[in-house]
Design a protein around this motif. Structure first.
Motif, mmCIF file in Angstrom:
data_model
loop_
_atom_site.group_PDB
_atom_site.id
_atom_site.type_symbol
_atom_site.label_atom_id
_atom_site.label_comp_id
_atom_site.label_asym_id
_atom_site.label_seq_id
_atom_site.Cartn_x
_atom_site.Cartn_y
_atom_site.Cartn_z
ATOM 1 N N LEU A 96 0.817 -1.209 0.000
ATOM 2 C CA LEU A 96 0.000 0.000 0.000
ATOM 3 C C LEU A 96 0.854 1.263 0.000
ATOM 4 N N VAL A 97 1.903 1.282 0.809
ATOM 5 C CA VAL A 97 2.763 2.467 0.871
ATOM 6 C C VAL A 97 3.545 2.624 -0.433
ATOM 7 N N ASN A 98 4.093 1.524 -0.944
ATOM 8 C CA ASN A 98 4.866 1.614 -2.185
ATOM 9 C C ASN A 98 3.994 2.033 -3.362
ATOM 10 N N PHE A 99 2.771 1.522 -3.422
ATOM 11 C CA PHE A 99 1.861 1.950 -4.484
ATOM 12 C C PHE A 99 1.557 3.436 -4.366
ATOM 13 N N THR A 100 1.262 3.884 -3.154
ATOM 14 C CA THR A 100 0.894 5.290 -2.951
ATOM 15 C C THR A 100 2.055 6.221 -3.293
ATOM 16 N N VAL A 101 3.241 5.895 -2.807
ATOM 17 C CA VAL A 101 4.404 6.737 -3.079
ATOM 18 C C VAL A 101 4.753 6.694 -4.565
ATOM 19 N N GLY A 102 4.744 5.501 -5.159
ATOM 20 C CA GLY A 102 5.070 5.377 -6.574
ATOM 21 C C GLY A 102 4.088 6.112 -7.458
ATOM 22 N N HIS A 103 2.809 5.999 -7.156
ATOM 23 C CA HIS A 103 1.796 6.713 -7.930
ATOM 24 C C HIS A 103 1.999 8.215 -7.824
#
Length: 221
Positions: free
Chosen positions: A149-156
């Motif tokens: 969830l964190v990696n998706f949010t930061v990457g997006h």
């Protein structure tokens, strides 16, 4: 955001860790991460560059402190929705993280390159893991879901901020993509160009977030 003011003439500059981080964030908003140097930060604060190293041994240490400051209050987002619905609480935390990073120019770039262990960052992680464990996920699943969830949010958010520089009305590469697709045989891309070049990044984010949460929900069946 206004440019940080210099100290009054004849009066020694007041230097402390909190003021240094705030000034660095002001400079980040003004000119972006690439233009943020220790020398420029020192000039904005009216001190010698060497004085900054009293609080930050390296620029990376400064960026880590900036990242920690950016996520202040994000951990509280889980408590602002229905306590019994784990997916809503997890989504609320992800949205709050994205919002916090979008507040600052290149905010996601700063955050992605750091591994802060301050109370704001750890509080966010603990809140999200707590939501998942309370929902019945195992410790391993909760930890990996946190990363996802964190990696998706930061990457997006990283891609979102890279696509729309200050003052842009559409993604910088939208025209290039249109031309490239039109020049070749890419019927499927041509059909989906309106979405591929859309600046509705909230819609893009919500779609990806829903996929992640649906996947997590499937683990509990």
């Amino acid at each position: 955001m206004s440019t940080p003011s210099s100290p009054a003439r004849g009066r020694p500059a007041r230097l402390d860790r909190a003021r240094t981080v705030r000034t660095a964030l002001d400079l980040l908003d003004e000119s972006g991460l690439d233009a943020l140097t220790m020398r420029r930060l020192a000039q904005a604060m009216g001190v010698q560059a060497g004085a900054l190293y009293r609080y930050f041994a390296t620029k990376q240490d400064l960026l880590t402190a900036m990242a920690e400051h950016m996520v202040e209050g994000v951990a509280d987002a889980a408590g602002r929705t229905a306590e019994g619905d784990w997916s809503r609480r997890a989504a609320c935390l992800a949205r709050a993280l994205r919002t916090a990073l979008l507040v600052h120019r290149d905010g996601a770039r700063v955050y992605a390159g750091t591994h802060a262990t301050g109370p704001h960052t750890l509080g966010l992680a603990d809140s999200l893991v707590g939501v998942l464990r309370a929902a019945g996920f195992g410790d391993d699943e909760s930890a990996r879901a946190l990363y996802s969830l964190v990696n998706f949010t930061v990457g997006h958010t990283l891609e979102e901020q890279a696509a729309l520089r200050p003052g842009d009305r559409e993604p910088a590469d939208a025209g290039v993509l249109h031309e490239a697709v039109a020049a070749g045989a890419y019927p499927h891309l041509a059909a989906t160009l309106p979405v591929l070049t859309s600046t509705d990044f909230t819609a893009h984010f919500e779609f990806g977030l829903r996929l992640l949460l649906d996947g997590l929900r499937a683990l509990r069946r």
